[in-house]
Every structure is written in structure tokens, then in C-alpha cells.
Motif scaffolding. Structure first.
Motif, PDB file in Angstrom:
ATOM      1  N   UNK A  69       1.794  17.528 -15.012  1.00 17.15           N
ATOM      2  CA  UNK A  69       1.603  17.202 -16.431  1.00 17.15           C
ATOM      3  C   UNK A  69       1.135  15.755 -16.631  1.00 17.15           C
ATOM      4  N   UNK A  70       0.905  15.046 -15.540  1.00 16.14           N
ATOM      5  CA  UNK A  70       0.412  13.675 -15.639  1.00 16.14           C
ATOM      6  C   UNK A  70       1.525  12.635 -15.637  1.00 16.14           C
ATOM      7  N   UNK A  71       2.786  13.104 -15.788  1.00 15.17           N
ATOM      8  CA  UNK A  71       3.919  12.175 -15.824  1.00 15.17           C
ATOM      9  C   UNK A  71       4.464  11.870 -14.431  1.00 15.17           C
ATOM     10  N   UNK A  72       5.541  11.091 -14.393  1.00 11.60           N
ATOM     11  CA  UNK A  72       6.172  10.700 -13.129  1.00 11.60           C
ATOM     12  C   UNK A  72       7.664  11.037 -13.178  1.00 11.60           C
ATOM     13  N   UNK A  73       8.230  11.361 -12.024  1.00 10.87           N
ATOM     14  CA  UNK A  73       9.664  11.581 -11.920  1.00 10.87           C
ATOM     15  C   UNK A  73      10.309  10.523 -11.034  1.00 10.87           C
ATOM     16  N   UNK A  74      11.600  10.720 -10.763  1.00 11.05           N
ATOM     17  CA  UNK A  74      12.369   9.740  -9.982  1.00 11.05           C
ATOM     18  C   UNK A  74      11.994   9.774  -8.506  1.00 11.05           C
ATOM     19  N   UNK A  75      11.629  10.970  -8.024  1.00 11.84           N
ATOM     20  CA  UNK A  75      11.201  11.170  -6.634  1.00 11.84           C
ATOM     21  C   UNK A  75      10.126  12.258  -6.667  1.00 11.84           C
ATOM     22  N   UNK A  76       9.371  12.462  -5.587  1.00  9.76           N
ATOM     23  CA  UNK A  76       8.357  13.514  -5.608  1.00  9.76           C
ATOM     24  C   UNK A  76       8.974  14.868  -5.983  1.00  9.76           C
ATOM     25  N   UNK A  77       8.283  15.611  -6.812  1.00 11.10           N
ATOM     26  CA  UNK A  77       8.669  16.933  -7.360  1.00 11.10           C
ATOM     27  C   UNK A  77       9.714  16.865  -8.481  1.00 11.10           C
ATOM     28  N   UNK A  78      10.278  15.715  -8.761  1.00 16.05           N
ATOM     29  CA  UNK A  78      11.257  15.621  -9.855  1.00 16.05           C
ATOM     30  C   UNK A  78      10.537  15.610 -11.203  1.00 16.05           C
ATOM     31  N   UNK A  79      11.191  16.201 -12.199  1.00 14.55           N
ATOM     32  CA  UNK A  79      10.642  16.366 -13.552  1.00 14.55           C
ATOM     33  C   UNK A  79      10.174  15.028 -14.156  1.00 14.55           C
ATOM     34  N   UNK A  80       9.083  15.100 -14.921  1.00 16.18           N
ATOM     35  CA  UNK A  80       8.602  13.899 -15.623  1.00 16.18           C
ATOM     36  C   UNK A  80       9.629  13.449 -16.651  1.00 16.18           C
ATOM     37  N   UNK A  81       9.850  12.157 -16.710  1.00 19.36           N
ATOM     38  CA  UNK A  81      10.840  11.588 -17.636  1.00 19.36           C
ATOM     39  C   UNK A  81      10.303  10.234 -18.095  1.00 19.36           C
ATOM     40  N   UNK A  98       8.784   3.029 -15.380  1.00 18.40           N
ATOM     41  CA  UNK A  98       8.948   2.350 -14.087  1.00 18.40           C
ATOM     42  C   UNK A  98       7.681   2.471 -13.240  1.00 18.40           C
ATOM     43  N   UNK A  99       7.090   3.653 -13.221  1.00 22.58           N
ATOM     44  CA  UNK A  99       5.901   3.871 -12.377  1.00 22.58           C
ATOM     45  C   UNK A  99       4.683   3.156 -12.946  1.00 22.58           C
ATOM     46  N   UNK A 100       4.482   3.267 -14.261  1.00 23.02           N
ATOM     47  CA  UNK A 100       3.330   2.595 -14.876  1.00 23.02           C
ATOM     48  C   UNK A 100       3.514   1.072 -14.753  1.00 23.02           C
ATOM     49  N   UNK A 153       0.844  -1.197   0.000  1.00 23.71           N
ATOM     50  CA  UNK A 153       0.000   0.000   0.000  1.00 23.71           C
ATOM     51  C   UNK A 153       0.883   1.252   0.000  1.00 23.71           C
ATOM     52  N   UNK A 154       1.889   1.236   0.856  1.00 21.61           N
ATOM     53  CA  UNK A 154       2.805   2.393   0.908  1.00 21.61           C
ATOM     54  C   UNK A 154       3.636   2.502  -0.356  1.00 21.61           C
ATOM     55  N   UNK A 155       4.005   1.356  -0.934  1.00 21.29           N
ATOM     56  CA  UNK A 155       4.791   1.380  -2.180  1.00 21.29           C
ATOM     57  C   UNK A 155       3.999   2.110  -3.263  1.00 21.29           C
ATOM     58  N   UNK A 156       2.701   1.827  -3.350  1.00 24.72           N
ATOM     59  CA  UNK A 156       1.842   2.493  -4.338  1.00 24.72           C
ATOM     60  C   UNK A 156       1.668   3.972  -3.978  1.00 24.72           C
ATOM     61  N   UNK A 157       1.511   4.267  -2.689  1.00 28.65           N
ATOM     62  CA  UNK A 157       1.363   5.672  -2.255  1.00 28.65           C
ATOM     63  C   UNK A 157       2.571   6.503  -2.671  1.00 28.65           C
ATOM     64  N   UNK A 158       3.765   5.929  -2.529  1.00 29.86           N
ATOM     65  CA  UNK A 158       4.970   6.686  -2.897  1.00 29.86           C
ATOM     66  C   UNK A 158       4.972   7.000  -4.393  1.00 29.86           C
ATOM     67  N   UNK A 159       4.615   6.009  -5.199  1.00 29.80           N
ATOM     68  CA  UNK A 159       4.587   6.230  -6.658  1.00 29.80           C
ATOM     69  C   UNK A 159       3.574   7.333  -6.990  1.00 29.80           C
ATOM     70  N   UNK A 160       2.452   7.308  -6.279  1.00 19.24           N
ATOM     71  CA  UNK A 160       1.424   8.342  -6.459  1.00 19.24           C
ATOM     72  C   UNK A 160       1.977   9.741  -6.162  1.00 19.24           C
ATOM     73  N   UNK A 161       2.836   9.810  -5.141  1.00 12.87           N
ATOM     74  CA  UNK A 161       3.459  11.085  -4.767  1.00 12.87           C
ATOM     75  C   UNK A 161       4.352  11.628  -5.877  1.00 12.87           C
TER      76      UNK A 161
END
Ligand code: GRG
Ligand code: ZN
Length: 325
Positions: A161-173, A179-181, A148-156
Motif C-alpha cells: 500500500x506504499x506505507x511502512x511497518x515496524x519490520x518487513x511484512x508488518x502492517x503499515x502504521x 520513522x521511515x520517511x 547503505x544497509x540501513x536504507x536497504x532495511x527500511x526499503x524492505x
């Protein structure tokens, strides 16, 4: 040439490519000796694998090692409880994973952790039920990661822009998005994704050349054919890019002399880009089309699974969980 510290991943890229091209690892690639080498990189005291013999264990190479053993049908060689404990030891209280004891956190490691646990049958499911055939109850909750927490972190790590970064607030790449999807697909938690917004961002990565870049204003690179196409495939949006133009770009990256693929046309090929070029062509249905056109050799080619980056028959044989839209 693959740098010594990441030889394990180089071996995974090479062997998976050979599988996709229809080679038999047991008969044609000496898989037993290869797995002996993989096991020589195992640290029995902690449960992780290094990138080479005498290298410290790391999440990246632990996944590559398990993928190789899965490809070769040699997973019985590992102590699954130990490997599970290793991965659990790298999870932090916010649900993220570090790559090794030195503490770098990255959504790449979340993906590696979830795929590794799925392969060894130690992935808890979000609803607290264990997956079919998985004896998690026997293992005990205290030994399992907190999914549950693993998914919460990815959500963070989701950006505006709908994308994901390496850590929270990091640029979408695009690499981190894969990795996140992928991790969310394994956890069956794709409901946290804004599919239209992310699909649009990914489709926007197609350049005039037909190739895909990893983020706005960057050059196209053949490996994004995989990172982006697999993500779009999981989200059910592959039709949002021009497949013919991308196929053409990938084929342009092949060296006519040695057969390898480079990051972009005219550059020198390497095993990393060769794997992702072949994998991308598979997702684009290129080999199927050639088989249908009567080219017999292509009939032996195996499909790739977008979530696991392993041949689909291996994913099926192991009964690995994956959500696709
Ligand atoms: C099992 C397929 C598989 C992967 C394991 C390690 C990992 C999980 C995923 C890596 C995802 C990732 C971050 C890929 C991107 C790799 C890449 C081309 C990085 C280059 O980044 P920049 O910023 O290049 O140097 P750009 O293209 O942005 O100019
Ligand atoms: Zn690349």
C-alpha cells in the motif's frame, strides 16, 4: 505524569514544546541543571543513555538525551565517539537496528540511530562522502554504521500500500511511516519512496472529525497530526489534507482548564499529546497566522523541523542534513 522509565523522552517532549512556544531554556527553564540530570543517565562504559537514572541504556532514550543536549546547546558534554560506538553496536547485518542488547528490532530504532548520529556529526552519507564539516575520515570507516544497509532495511519494510511497518511484512502504521520517511530524509534517500501512493495513504487517514488516525478503521488521535503531517511535509504533500479541519480538531483536544492536549476531545491531557498537538499546529501555520493577525506573543514562537522534530533554528545551527521534496 510520565512513567519513570521514559522520563528522558518526556523531558524532550516538554522542553521542545517550551522552545516552540518561545521560552528560553537557559534563562527560563534552568537548562544547565536539566543537562546535569541528562548526563546522570549516561552509561560511560557503553556510550548510551537510559530513560532515567539507574536505567539501562536504550536507543530511544539515547536519541532523546541528545535532542535535549542539542536544544540546550550542551552537546560538548558527550563523548561523541563513544555514543557512535554504542549506536553501531546495535546495528545488525541486515542493516536494521535493535533498541538495546535484548534484541527487539523496529524501524523506530533506525530513525533514532540516524538522527542521533546526525546530531553528533557521525552520520556517513550514502555516496561515501562525508557531510560538510564532519570529520568522518578521522573517525575511520570501521567505526561508522553501514548506511547503505540501513536504507536497504527500511526499503524492505515498504508494503504493497506504499506505507511502512515496524519490520518487513508488518502492517503499515503512521508512526512507523514517520520513522521511515524521517530516516530516509536524514539519509537523503527519499528516492526509494513511492510518493504519490504513500501521500494518498497518509491523506486517507483524515476522518470526518478532521482528525487523523494511524491506520484504516482506527480512531483519530491528535499525535497523528504530527506523525502524518510531518511525513506529508517531507514529501511535499501537506496540501493533500484539509488543514483547517485538522486545526479545528487539534484545538478541540485542548483542556480549557489546564491547557494541556489529550489524544481526542474530552480526554485528559498529557505531555506527549501536548507536544504533538503544538508541533502539528506549527506545521499547519496556525501560530504564524495568529502572529500575522497582530497577536504579538506569537511572533516569538519557533518553527519545528519535520524531519528532526526539533526547532528549525537548532537544526540549522547544527547543520543537520535533511532531504525534503
Ligand atoms: C523524535 C518525534 C521523535 C520520535 C522518536 C519513538 C519514535 C522516534 C517514534 C514513534 C513512532 C510511533 C510508532 C508512533 C505511534 C505511537 C502510537 C500512537 C501508537 C499507538 O498504536 P496503536 O496500535 O494505536 O495502539 P492505534 O492508533 O493504531 O489504534
Ligand atoms: Zn496518540
Amino acid at each position: 505524569v510520565v512513567t519513570a522509565h521514559m522520563r528522558m523522552s518526556g523531558m524532550y517532549w516538554g522542553l521542545t514544546t517550551m522552545c516552540l512556544l518561545g521560552k528560553n531554556l537557559q534563562k527560563e527553564m534552568g537548562s544547565e541543571a536539566l543537562c546535569d540530570w541528562v548526563m546522570s543517565c549516561y552509561h560511560a562504559d557503553v556510550g548510551g543513555f537510559g530513560g532515567g537514572t539507574d536505567h539501562d541504556p536504550h536507543m530511544l532514550y539515547t536519541l532523546s538525551a541528545l535532542q535535549i543536549l542539542a536544544l540546550c546547546d550542551e552537546l560538548d558534554r558527550v563523548d561523541k565517539d563513544m555514543v557512535c560506538m554504542y549506536i553501531k553496536s546495535l546495528q545488525l547485518s541486515d542493516g536494521s537496528f535493535q533498541g538495546d542488547i535484548w534484541g527487539e528490532v523496529d524501524t523506530r530504532f533506525s530513525y533514532c540511530a540516524l538522527q542521533a548520529l546526525a546530531i553528533i556529526g557521525r552520520l556517513p552519507s550514502l555516496d561515501g562522502e562525508s557531510h560538510e564539516g564532519v570529520e568522518l575520515a578521522e573517525m575511520g570507516k570501521s567505526k561508522a554504521i553501514n548506511i547503505v544497509r540501513a536504507v536497504d532495511f527500511i526499503k524492505e519494510c515498504i508494503n504493497f500500500d506504499g506505507g511502512f511497518g515496524a519490520v518487513p511484512t508488518a502492517e503499515s502504521h503512521a508512526g512507523q511511516i514517520f520513522c521511515c520517511v524521517g530516516a530516509l530524509s536524514i539519509a537523503r534517500a527519499l528516492h526509494v519512496v513511492n510518493v504519490d501512493q504513500l501521500g494518498w495513504w497518509l491523506a486517507e487517514r483524515q476522518c470526518d472529525s478532521g482528525g487523523l488516525n494511524g491506520r484504516p478503521e482506527k480512531q483519530a488521535d491528535v499525535c497523528y497530526s504530527w506523525w502524518i503531517l510531518s511525513s506529508l511535509s517531507i514529501l511535499g504533500k501537506m496540501s493533500w489534507i484539509d488543514g483547517d479541519k485538522l486545526t479545528h480538531f487539534i484545538l478541540e483536544c485542548q483542556d480549557p482548564e489546564d491547557g494541556g492536549f489529550a489524544d481526542r476531545p474530552g480526554n485528559i491531557g498529557d505531555i506527549f499529546h501536548t507536544f504533538f498537538a503544538i508541533a502539528g499546529l506549527h506545521l499547519l501555520g496556525y501560530f504564524k497566522r495568529r502572529a500575522r493577525a497582530g497577536e504579538v506573543v506569537f511572533r516569538e514562537y519557533r518553527d519545528i523541523d519535520p524531519t528532526y522534530a526539533l526547532p528549525t533554528d537548532v537544526v540549522k545551527r547544527l547543520g543537520l542534513p535533511a532531504q525534503v521534496l
